[in-house]
Motif scaffolding. Sequence first.
Motif, PDB file in Angstrom:
ATOM      1  N   PRO A  26       0.738  -1.186  -0.079  1.00 19.23           N
ATOM      2  CA  PRO A  26       0.036   0.225   0.133  1.00 19.23           C
ATOM      3  C   PRO A  26       0.788   1.652   0.217  1.00 19.23           C
ATOM      4  CG  PRO A  26      -0.292  -1.167   2.243  1.00 19.23           C
ATOM      5  CD  PRO A  26       0.965  -1.340   1.637  1.00 19.23           C
ATOM      6  N   HIS A  27       2.133   0.899   0.531  1.00 18.24           N
ATOM      7  CA  HIS A  27       2.872   2.807   0.300  1.00 18.24           C
ATOM      8  C   HIS A  27       3.260   2.675  -1.037  1.00 18.24           C
ATOM      9  CE1 HIS A  27       5.666   4.993   2.169  1.00 18.24           C
ATOM     10  NE2 HIS A  27       6.322   4.861   2.246  1.00 18.24           N
ATOM     11  N   ASN A  28       4.481   1.606  -1.432  1.00 12.75           N
ATOM     12  CA  ASN A  28       5.166   1.728  -2.532  1.00 12.75           C
ATOM     13  C   ASN A  28       5.607   2.443  -2.697  1.00 12.75           C
ATOM     14  OD1 ASN A  28       5.982   0.036  -4.694  1.00 12.75           O
ATOM     15  ND2 ASN A  28       3.990   0.428  -6.099  1.00 12.75           N
ATOM     16  N   ARG A  29       6.790   3.426  -1.817  1.00 10.08           N
ATOM     17  CA  ARG A  29       7.219   4.772  -2.599  1.00 10.08           C
ATOM     18  C   ARG A  29       8.891   5.152  -1.886  1.00 10.08           C
ATOM     19  NH1 ARG A  29       2.369   6.638  -1.782  1.00 10.08           N
ATOM     20  NH2 ARG A  29       2.703   7.728   0.829  1.00 10.08           N
ATOM     21  N   CYS A  30       9.639   3.421  -1.089  1.00 14.41           N
ATOM     22  CA  CYS A  30      10.356   3.628  -1.170  1.00 14.41           C
ATOM     23  C   CYS A  30      11.199   3.703  -1.623  1.00 14.41           C
ATOM     24  CB  CYS A  30      10.331   1.960   0.048  1.00 14.41           C
ATOM     25  SG  CYS A  30       9.660   1.943   1.302  1.00 14.41           S
TER      26      CYS A  30
END
Length: 291
Positions: A26-30
């Motif tokens: 759900p984050h998938n921005r690292c």
Amino acid sequence: MHYEGPIYRPPSEAHSLLVQATIGCPHNRCTFCMVYKKGPRYRVRPMADIVADLEEARQTHGDGVRRVFFPAGNTIAMPTEDLCSICAHAHRIFPHLERVTVYGSSQYIHKKGPGDLKQLADAGLSRIHVGLESGDDVILRMIKKGTTAEQQVEAGLWTMAAGIQLSLYVILGIGGTARTVAHASRTAQVLNRVAPDFIRLRTFVPKINTPMLKMVQSGAFEMLGPHGVLKETANLIRLLDAPSQLTSDHYTNYLNLEGRLPECRGRLIEEIDAALKRPESDFRPFFIGDQ
């Protein structure tokens, strides 16, 4: 059994039954992570499908299953009621089950709060693998982790207070040459406050299709070499007082370190000092990760 998208599990879950509960992250921005950059988009699998896979596993493996891991990248983010339901169902159909485990980022653990975490523990969730990465807020912003050091401390303390084992992952070298001292010292501060059950070391490797690789290639991010990573590791271990099991069970690391802290600190430092006497050419070469 049905699987969609990349399926990863920690080395310590090598003998676990893998039943996919969520898809994607759900984050998938690292900026260091390539796993879901090209999809699939995050979603929770239908409960009926998860239960069906559990039932199929029961038919295939019998009631002797002792460990279950629910991928994918951030299963702790799924609705608490649903996660409780599949944890409880796994315990019902596998009476000898010893462990039910998920991946979970601190920001989503923090959103659960102490109450939901206790519900999950009561339903049979026994361990969460969490990518701490660093305790330095400058680094956390740079890698777009979506959390802060203080939030990670609170999430960790709430997890352990609920009775769920906590496995925290640290990425050695993730601050590069510019933040190596801050990375070691501030990560040690977080780990000492949380005192997780496990501290697991990984070494930063730039991955394909990630912003971090572009930073390395442009010179905006200067990576530590083998000796630099080992010195950072020694600095971290010298500052650790948490009663935790430290391990470096990963192919990215330059040295396999294993021991119970803080009593094994001296031996671990000696092992690092011995490794530092070897030329850097002795260690694994630089590579760009593709998984």
